[in-house]
Design a protein around this motif. Structure first.
Motif, PDB file in Angstrom:
ATOM      1  N   ALA A 163       0.856  -1.176   0.000  1.00 52.18           N
ATOM      2  CA  ALA A 163       0.000   0.000   0.000  1.00 52.18           C
ATOM      3  C   ALA A 163       0.896   1.230   0.000  1.00 52.18           C
ATOM      4  N   SER A 164       0.281   2.400  -0.033  1.00 53.98           N
ATOM      5  CA  SER A 164       1.083   3.618  -0.008  1.00 53.98           C
ATOM      6  C   SER A 164       1.598   3.928   1.384  1.00 53.98           C
ATOM      7  N   ASN A 165       0.941   3.368   2.415  1.00 56.33           N
ATOM      8  CA  ASN A 165       1.277   3.730   3.793  1.00 56.33           C
ATOM      9  C   ASN A 165       1.726   2.555   4.659  1.00 56.33           C
ATOM     10  N   THR A 166       1.819   1.355   4.082  1.00 60.32           N
ATOM     11  CA  THR A 166       2.284   0.199   4.841  1.00 60.32           C
ATOM     12  C   THR A 166       2.536  -0.953   3.876  1.00 60.32           C
ATOM     13  N   GLN A 167       3.125  -2.022   4.366  1.00 59.48           N
ATOM     14  CA  GLN A 167       3.336  -3.209   3.542  1.00 59.48           C
ATOM     15  C   GLN A 167       3.431  -4.444   4.437  1.00 59.48           C
ATOM     16  N   SER A 168       3.103  -5.592   3.843  1.00 60.27           N
ATOM     17  CA  SER A 168       3.158  -6.849   4.571  1.00 60.27           C
ATOM     18  C   SER A 168       3.457  -7.951   3.564  1.00 60.27           C
ATOM     19  N   ALA A 169       3.394  -9.203   4.024  1.00 63.05           N
ATOM     20  CA  ALA A 169       3.708 -10.330   3.142  1.00 63.05           C
ATOM     21  C   ALA A 169       3.111 -11.596   3.737  1.00 63.05           C
ATOM     22  N   ARG A 170       2.931 -12.616   2.878  1.00 62.75           N
ATOM     23  CA  ARG A 170       2.401 -13.888   3.352  1.00 62.75           C
ATOM     24  C   ARG A 170       3.283 -14.484   4.442  1.00 62.75           C
ATOM     25  N   SER A 171       4.596 -14.284   4.356  1.00 69.17           N
ATOM     26  CA  SER A 171       5.503 -14.836   5.368  1.00 69.17           C
ATOM     27  C   SER A 171       5.419 -14.071   6.690  1.00 69.17           C
ATOM     28  N   LEU A 172       4.705 -12.937   6.703  1.00 71.54           N
ATOM     29  CA  LEU A 172       4.477 -12.187   7.937  1.00 71.54           C
ATOM     30  C   LEU A 172       3.072 -12.449   8.471  1.00 71.54           C
ATOM     31  N   LEU A 173       2.505 -13.557   8.041  1.00 69.01           N
ATOM     32  CA  LEU A 173       1.195 -14.019   8.480  1.00 69.01           C
ATOM     33  C   LEU A 173       1.373 -15.438   8.992  1.00 69.01           C
ATOM     34  N   ARG A 174       1.095 -15.635  10.287  1.00 67.39           N
ATOM     35  CA  ARG A 174       1.343 -16.977  10.833  1.00 67.39           C
ATOM     36  C   ARG A 174       0.429 -17.281  12.014  1.00 67.39           C
ATOM     37  N   GLN A 175       0.207 -18.578  12.237  1.00 66.44           N
ATOM     38  CA  GLN A 175      -0.582 -19.052  13.364  1.00 66.44           C
ATOM     39  C   GLN A 175       0.361 -19.539  14.459  1.00 66.44           C
ATOM     40  N   VAL A 176       0.024 -19.194  15.696  1.00 65.74           N
ATOM     41  CA  VAL A 176       0.893 -19.493  16.833  1.00 65.74           C
ATOM     42  C   VAL A 176       0.042 -20.018  17.989  1.00 65.74           C
ATOM     43  N   PRO A 177       0.461 -21.110  18.646  1.00 66.65           N
ATOM     44  CA  PRO A 177      -0.259 -21.574  19.840  1.00 66.65           C
ATOM     45  C   PRO A 177      -0.118 -20.566  20.982  1.00 66.65           C
ATOM     46  N   VAL A 178      -1.249 -20.216  21.579  1.00 67.86           N
ATOM     47  CA  VAL A 178      -1.261 -19.289  22.712  1.00 67.86           C
ATOM     48  C   VAL A 178      -2.095 -19.929  23.813  1.00 67.86           C
ATOM     49  N   SER A 179      -1.449 -20.330  24.899  1.00 65.98           N
ATOM     50  CA  SER A 179      -2.166 -21.000  25.997  1.00 65.98           C
ATOM     51  C   SER A 179      -2.971 -22.174  25.436  1.00 65.98           C
ATOM     52  N   ASP A 180      -4.307 -22.087  25.522  1.00 67.86           N
ATOM     53  CA  ASP A 180      -5.145 -23.204  25.084  1.00 67.86           C
ATOM     54  C   ASP A 180      -5.848 -22.913  23.757  1.00 67.86           C
ATOM     55  N   GLU A 186      -5.255 -21.328  19.370  1.00 69.78           N
ATOM     56  CA  GLU A 186      -4.379 -20.867  18.294  1.00 69.78           C
ATOM     57  C   GLU A 186      -4.764 -19.436  17.952  1.00 69.78           C
ATOM     58  N   SER A 187      -3.764 -18.585  17.793  1.00 69.06           N
ATOM     59  CA  SER A 187      -4.008 -17.209  17.386  1.00 69.06           C
ATOM     60  C   SER A 187      -3.280 -16.950  16.077  1.00 69.06           C
ATOM     61  N   GLU A 188      -3.838 -16.073  15.267  1.00 65.46           N
ATOM     62  CA  GLU A 188      -3.256 -15.742  13.968  1.00 65.46           C
ATOM     63  C   GLU A 188      -2.728 -14.312  14.007  1.00 65.46           C
ATOM     64  N   PHE A 189      -1.482 -14.131  13.620  1.00 67.82           N
ATOM     65  CA  PHE A 189      -0.836 -12.829  13.687  1.00 67.82           C
ATOM     66  C   PHE A 189      -0.434 -12.355  12.291  1.00 67.82           C
ATOM     67  N   LEU A 190      -0.467 -11.056  12.120  1.00 64.02           N
ATOM     68  CA  LEU A 190      -0.014 -10.416  10.892  1.00 64.02           C
ATOM     69  C   LEU A 190       0.873  -9.244  11.268  1.00 64.02           C
ATOM     70  N   ALA A 191       2.025  -9.142  10.634  1.00 66.41           N
ATOM     71  CA  ALA A 191       2.931  -8.013  10.875  1.00 66.41           C
ATOM     72  C   ALA A 191       2.933  -7.103   9.663  1.00 66.41           C
ATOM     73  N   THR A 192       2.992  -5.810   9.919  1.00 65.60           N
ATOM     74  CA  THR A 192       3.143  -4.829   8.849  1.00 65.60           C
ATOM     75  C   THR A 192       4.409  -4.021   9.105  1.00 65.60           C
ATOM     76  N   VAL A 193       4.995  -3.559   8.020  1.00 72.47           N
ATOM     77  CA  VAL A 193       6.179  -2.705   8.102  1.00 72.47           C
ATOM     78  C   VAL A 193       5.773  -1.319   7.620  1.00 72.47           C
ATOM     79  N   GLU A 194       6.013  -0.322   8.463  1.00 70.60           N
ATOM     80  CA  GLU A 194       5.616   1.045   8.154  1.00 70.60           C
ATOM     81  C   GLU A 194       6.709   1.764   7.365  1.00 70.60           C
ATOM     82  N   PRO A 195       6.393   2.901   6.745  1.00 68.40           N
ATOM     83  CA  PRO A 195       7.403   3.634   5.980  1.00 68.40           C
ATOM     84  C   PRO A 195       8.643   4.016   6.787  1.00 68.40           C
ATOM     85  N   THR A 196       8.493   4.162   8.104  1.00 69.19           N
ATOM     86  CA  THR A 196       9.639   4.476   8.956  1.00 69.19           C
ATOM     87  C   THR A 196      10.535   3.266   9.205  1.00 69.19           C
ATOM     88  N   GLY A 197      10.045   2.070   8.852  1.00 64.71           N
ATOM     89  CA  GLY A 197      10.766   0.837   9.164  1.00 64.71           C
ATOM     90  C   GLY A 197      10.251   0.171  10.416  1.00 64.71           C
TER      91      GLY A 197
END
Length: 234
Positions: free
Chosen positions: A172-189, A191-202
């Motif tokens: 996008a013009s104001n952020t970016q992400s990728a399939r490899s920054l999308l993952r499922q992680v066990p949390v306690s009891d 599963e949670s799904e997380f997505l990371a974005t990288v902003e223009p500042t880094g």
């Protein structure tokens, strides 16, 4: 354009918006065109998209994401925070499966994403599909604490932008992400799904998926006009 919007702006559960990992307001704020209220930031539909993350930058982002999630899980294990993310929504899974029939590239990114665990600031991002193949529509905002009044919380302006999914990267013009920054992680009891974005500042913001994307009835008309003009689907 910030503190005067203290807690008065109420968003519905369907709204999401925002992936920089700082304690300040969002990294980039686009100019506000004439006639646009100052509680909305509209990035032009034809605004230049950010360049794809290079291999080295993507590996660095993946490592940082893992470190951020593990740090929160450690705090959860020590009882210093009450939760991390949310159980994966079956309704969101079904929603993505339906969109994958017509636009499989964008489907994994769709949904309402939030970062409400731990301390303020909290970040919200909703990723909508579009009638334009490969395009997604983003609505983001964050909850911040004022610097003048202790414990007074305000919502930053709603920020609208469009993105394109190219070779597994959401640009996008104001952020970016990728399939490899999308993952499922066990949390306690659960599963949670997380997505990371990288902003223009880094800077990075990590969200957890919540539910299918939905339009909030409180959104201003000017935002909805841009939303429809971009072919966004709620």
């Amino acid at each position: 354009m910030q503190a005067k919007w203290a807690i008065a702006l109420v968003m519905t559960a369907g709204l999401g918006a925002a992936m920089a990992c700082t304690t300040s307001t969002p990294d980039v704020e686009a100019p506000v065109p004439d006639g646009v209220p100052d509680d909305v930031v509209l990035n032009p539909v034809d605004a230049p998209l950010r360049s794809p993350l290079a291999d080295d930058a993507l590996r660095q982002a993946e490592a940082e994401m893992q470190q951020r999630i593990q740090s929160d899980l450690d705090l959860l294990g020590l009882g210093k925070i009450g939760s991390v993310g949310s159980p994966i929504s079956s309704e969101l899974i079904a929603y993505r499966q339906a969109w994958a029939q017509t636009d499989p590239d964008i489907a994994p990114f769709l949904g309402t994403w939030e970062k409400e665990w731990d301390m303020i600031p909290h970040y919200f991002m909703t990723v909508f599909p579009s009638a334009v193949p490969g395009r997604v529509c983003l609505v983001r905002y964050s909850k911040q604490e004022t610097v003048t009044v202790p414990f007074e919380i305000y919502n930053t302006p709603l920020e609208f932008s469009v993105g394109q999914v190219v070779d597994g990267q959401l640009l996008a013009s104001n952020t970016q992400s990728a399939r490899s920054l999308l993952r499922q992680v066990p949390v306690s009891d659960y599963e949670s799904e997380f997505l990371a974005t990288v902003e223009p500042t880094g800077n990075m913001q990590v969200y957890a998926s919540q539910r299918p994307p939905a339009i909030a009835p409180t959104w201003p008309a000017v935002l909805m006009e841009q939303f429809r003009a971009a072919g966004c689907r709620g």
